[in-house]
Design a protein around this motif. Structure first.
Motif, PDB file in Angstrom:
ATOM      1  N   TRP A  56       0.923  -1.117   0.022  1.00  0.00           N
ATOM      2  CA  TRP A  56      -0.022  -0.061  -0.056  1.00  0.00           C
ATOM      3  C   TRP A  56       0.908   1.428   0.050  1.00  0.00           C
ATOM      4  O   TRP A  56       0.695   2.164  -0.767  1.00  0.00           O
ATOM      5  CB  TRP A  56      -0.846  -0.032   1.092  1.00  0.00           C
ATOM      6  N   LEU A 302      -5.362  -1.920  -2.303  1.00  0.00           N
ATOM      7  CA  LEU A 302      -4.102  -2.009  -3.071  1.00  0.00           C
ATOM      8  C   LEU A 302      -4.712  -1.483  -4.571  1.00  0.00           C
ATOM      9  O   LEU A 302      -4.069  -0.357  -5.152  1.00  0.00           O
ATOM     10  CB  LEU A 302      -3.448  -3.326  -3.338  1.00  0.00           C
ATOM     11  N   ILE A 305      -5.427   2.202  -4.410  1.00  0.00           N
ATOM     12  CA  ILE A 305      -4.523   3.080  -4.692  1.00  0.00           C
ATOM     13  C   ILE A 305      -3.912   3.278  -5.857  1.00  0.00           C
ATOM     14  O   ILE A 305      -3.561   4.336  -6.541  1.00  0.00           O
ATOM     15  CB  ILE A 305      -3.560   2.742  -3.343  1.00  0.00           C
TER      16      ILE A 305
END
Length: 311
Positions: A56, A302, A305
């Motif tokens: 992340w 994830l 992002i």
């Protein structure tokens, strides 16, 4: 009767997360099987939970697609450092593990691995971890080395405080700092906010996990948030997960992520709500299922992002 042979207490179904028919018993050479189990290679969920904060943070600090080589390094590091942490934990908890239904068949309490052998294996894992760590910049090397203080002290916290899950959060989410520094060479506010969000995430999922052992823990005097929060655990976990979502959202906004990140984070929020809403605290098998489902939460975050940067 050895600890491996002790039956479940009357009225309770035997419960363990150790599979006797897993890939290690089916494919690995017999001499190495206990060591692979000591490192929990047959139960990768802990590795995922250690790895996701690294990924992340790396993705948050990267404009565009994350560097696959760096992701691979974090993957190797997560495997060996999770294994090292489990080895430390099992050495220190060997007497306790023999009295807990879920853990009595682990390699050390069951006599498959001696303490000296476990210590040698620990040194090997730490050396592999060091080889991975030195691939990064100097600041990241120092930051990664600092995590060892948490790795070696966390296993003792269940004897000291009702909140060992908070210390696990400090330990397991250190990668939120390391991932950012590996890309930028330093630390900034988004990484710190991400680290805080990871800590409350761990408070949530590991309280769910701790409910598997609450009867044994109460009997032998081990502390946990499952015992401290008791029947109010579900309300508290709703709170932890709300803070998790808010912290992740804030970290993304501080890093310049916008519409697509916010939209896709909605799926992650739904996953958290499903966990708590359908969770049965007195069902050990369901506790394990909900705990393991955090792998999907990790992938959703994830993806949000990366999408926030790429789109």
């Amino acid at each position: 009767m050895t600890s491996l042979e002790q039956p479940a207490r009357p009225g309770r179904q035997a419960h363990t997360d150790i599979r006797p028919d897993g890939w290690i018993d089916r494919f690995a050479p017999a001499p190495v099987r206990p060591y692979l189990k000591l490192a929990r290679l047959d139960r990768p969920i802990g590795t995922w939970l250690l790895l996701f904060p690294c990924w992340w943070s790396q993705a948050l600090a990267t404009q565009g697609w994350p560097d696959p080589w760096m992701m691979a390094l974090f993957g190797i590091g997560a495997v060996v450092m999770r294994g090292a942490g489990c080895t430390v934990n099992d050495i220190l908890d060997r007497d306790i593990d023999g009295m807990v239904e879920r853990t009595r068949s682990r390699p050390i309490p069951s006599g498959q691995v001696s303490v000296k052998q476990a210590l040698a294996f620990l040194v090997f894992q730490l050396l592999v971890g060091l080889l991975v760590l030195v691939q990064f910049n100097g600041f990241t090397i120092l930051l990664g080395a600092a995590s060892l203080a948490l790795v070696f002290t966390y296993p003792t916290m269940k004897r000291i405080t009702w909140w060992p899950q908070a210390f696990l959060g400090l330990t397991f989410n250190w990668g939120a700092l390391v991932g950012w520094s590996a890309v930028t060479g330093g630390l900034d506010l988004p990484a710190l906010v991400l680290y805080a969000a990871g800590i409350v995430w761990t408070l949530g999922y590991d309280t769910i996990y701790a409910h598997q052992d609450k009867e044994d823990d109460a009997r032998i005097g081990v502390k946990s948030t499952a015992l401290r929060l008791g029947e109010a655990s579900k309300i508290w976990i709703y709170g932890f997960y709300t803070l998790t979502y808010g912290g992740l959202l804030a970290a993304g906004l501080l890093a310049g992520l916008g519409f697509w990140f916010q939209m896709l984070m909605t799926a992650a929020l739904i996953q958290l709500a499903w966990q708590v809403g359908t969770w049965r605290p007195d069902d050990p098998a369901d506790c394990l299922v909900k705990f393991k489902s955090n792998r999907w939460f990790g992938w959703l975050v994830l993806g949000a992002i990366v999408a926030g940067h790429v789109l």
